[in-house]
Design a protein around this motif. Structure first.
Motif, PDB file in Angstrom:
ATOM      1  N   ALA A 102       0.943  -1.340  -0.446  1.00 58.19           N
ATOM      2  CA  ALA A 102      -0.075   0.087   0.115  1.00 58.19           C
ATOM      3  C   ALA A 102       1.296   1.122  -0.176  1.00 58.19           C
ATOM      4  O   ALA A 102       1.068   1.903  -0.514  1.00 58.19           O
ATOM      5  CB  ALA A 102      -0.722   0.075   1.182  1.00 58.19           C
ATOM      6  N   ILE A 105       2.037   2.777  -3.420  1.00 59.35           N
ATOM      7  CA  ILE A 105       0.970   3.054  -3.861  1.00 59.35           C
ATOM      8  C   ILE A 105       0.267   4.432  -4.214  1.00 59.35           C
ATOM      9  O   ILE A 105       0.218   5.276  -4.549  1.00 59.35           O
ATOM     10  CB  ILE A 105       0.030   2.065  -4.322  1.00 59.35           C
ATOM     11  N   THR A 109       0.636   8.510  -5.639  1.00 58.18           N
ATOM     12  CA  THR A 109      -0.456   8.449  -6.195  1.00 58.18           C
ATOM     13  C   THR A 109      -0.631  10.024  -5.542  1.00 58.18           C
ATOM     14  O   THR A 109      -1.530  11.032  -5.729  1.00 58.18           O
ATOM     15  CB  THR A 109      -1.663   8.663  -4.927  1.00 58.18           C
ATOM     16  N   ILE A 125      -8.855   1.487  -6.934  1.00 58.82           N
ATOM     17  CA  ILE A 125      -8.886   0.233  -5.079  1.00 58.82           C
ATOM     18  C   ILE A 125      -9.750   0.255  -4.858  1.00 58.82           C
ATOM     19  O   ILE A 125     -10.220  -0.485  -4.327  1.00 58.82           O
ATOM     20  CB  ILE A 125      -7.999   1.850  -4.710  1.00 58.82           C
ATOM     21  N   PRO A 194      -7.568  -1.788   0.865  1.00 56.08           N
ATOM     22  CA  PRO A 194      -7.373  -0.873   0.255  1.00 56.08           C
ATOM     23  C   PRO A 194      -7.868  -0.005   1.400  1.00 56.08           C
ATOM     24  O   PRO A 194      -7.937   0.766   1.915  1.00 56.08           O
ATOM     25  CB  PRO A 194      -9.185  -1.326  -0.388  1.00 56.08           C
ATOM     26  N   ILE A 197      -4.432   0.983   1.887  1.00 59.69           N
ATOM     27  CA  ILE A 197      -4.417   2.281   0.996  1.00 59.69           C
ATOM     28  C   ILE A 197      -4.984   3.265   1.643  1.00 59.69           C
ATOM     29  O   ILE A 197      -4.213   4.268   1.238  1.00 59.69           O
ATOM     30  CB  ILE A 197      -4.620   1.431  -0.120  1.00 59.69           C
ATOM     31  N   TYR A 201      -2.830   6.499   2.434  1.00 61.21           N
ATOM     32  CA  TYR A 201      -2.868   8.317   1.391  1.00 61.21           C
ATOM     33  C   TYR A 201      -3.163   9.787   2.348  1.00 61.21           C
ATOM     34  O   TYR A 201      -2.333  10.365   2.130  1.00 61.21           O
ATOM     35  CB  TYR A 201      -3.792   7.776   0.194  1.00 61.21           C
TER      36      TYR A 201
END
Length: 310
Positions: A102, A105, A109, A125, A194, A197, A201
């Protein structure tokens, strides 16, 4: 017109009354959520704890409602301890694997993806969450089978020896990926990814660019900026994501049922005790094992400072 002015006056009186009584305002605001958390959720846990002090009559199969610690003693058998260790090991491996996948990614992003690519990432995702959980697990069972696309792809590349070596490894191997602990790890990681992530994020997005610019102005190399600025600020996101991946793996019983060699996990053991065996007290006692593990995990994470920036 008269009715409208009457309604306005009534709303004004109610608003004034709530303004003068902050306690009543707080009660109306949080009363229902508190009732749900304390009454429904907390009450069900207390009922479960109370049930765990009953015992099962081995001859009649009926629940003996005399309070005893006998059921809690039955919890600490070698087989149950083995189930707890197996589940804990898988939850730890899945959490580490999800964090490793994760973080790059989420980092790419946040830092490099443009608006369109970022939107595409979010769609990719979130798309798995729009489909049925069971459909995704059964799809992976077909993918990981000997006749599945993964074996075909590895065979096409001539890398069968790597897959055979992994499947022959003790503890994680099996006749095929769909019947091995390694396959369980793949499916668990895919299903819960997910949930790792998105918190990572969010944590990375909150890192101010001025911090990175100040670090560069002070002569720090990119690796040093990552180690001393980005990584510490990303830890709360990883901690939040790990709570999801760790706890969801601890309590899941569908994936161990469909994928793997049928070795029981905690969720599957609880399901078996309350269903097949009819031992409700032992199932209730076993239900507190993941809760205790999560409490210990949260205490350790808090002491490590993982929640300071949340």
């Amino acid at each position: 017109m008269v009715i409208e002015s009457t309604n306005v006056g009534r709303i004004g009186r109610i608003s004034g009354a709530l303004h003068r009584r902050p306690g009543l305002r707080l009660l109306l605001l949080l009363g229902l959520p508190a009732l749900w958390l304390v009454g429904v959720y907390g009450g069900s846990l207390l009922a479960l704890l109370w049930q765990s002090f009953f015992s099962l009559d081995e001859f009649s199969g009926n629940v003996n409602r005399d309070l005893t610690l006998e059921t809690w003693g039955d919890l600490f058998t070698d087989s149950n301890i083995s189930i707890a260790i197996r589940t804990l090991s898988m939850a730890t491996a899945v959490t580490i694997g999800a964090a490793v996948i994760a973080f790059p990614i989420a980092y790419y992003t946040v830092r490099y993806a443009g608006p369109r690519l970022r939107a595409a990432f979010f769609v990719l995702i979130l798309i798995p969450l729009w489909s049925s959980y069971l459909v995704r697990v059964y799809a992976w069972k077909l993918i990981l089978a000997r006749e599945g696309i993964l074996f075909w792809f590895v065979d096409t590349l001539g890398l069968n020896f790597l897959l055979d070596a992994a499947l022959s490894a003790p503890g994680i191997g099996g006749p095929s990926l769909s019947a091995s602990a390694l396959g369980q790890f793949f499916v668990f990681t895919y299903i819960w990814l997910p949930y790792m992530i998105l918190p990572v994020y969010t944590a990375l997005e909150r890192v101010p660019r001025s911090y990175l610019e100040a670090s560069a102005d002070l002569g720090a190399r990119p690796a040093q900026t990552f180690r001393t600025v980005i990584w510490p600020l990303a830890i709360p996101g990883i901690a939040a994501g790990s709570i999801f991946t760790f706890s969801l793996t601890l309590g899941d019983y569908i994936i161990p049922t469909i994928i793997g060699d049928s070795s029981p996990f905690i969720g599957l053991a609880i399901y078996s005790y309350q269903g097949v065996a009819g031992n409700l007290p032992l199932a209730a006692a076993f239900s507190f094992v993941p809760i205790v593990i999560m409490v210990i995990y949260l205490i350790l994470a808090r002491r490590a400072g993982a929640f300071d920036a949340l």
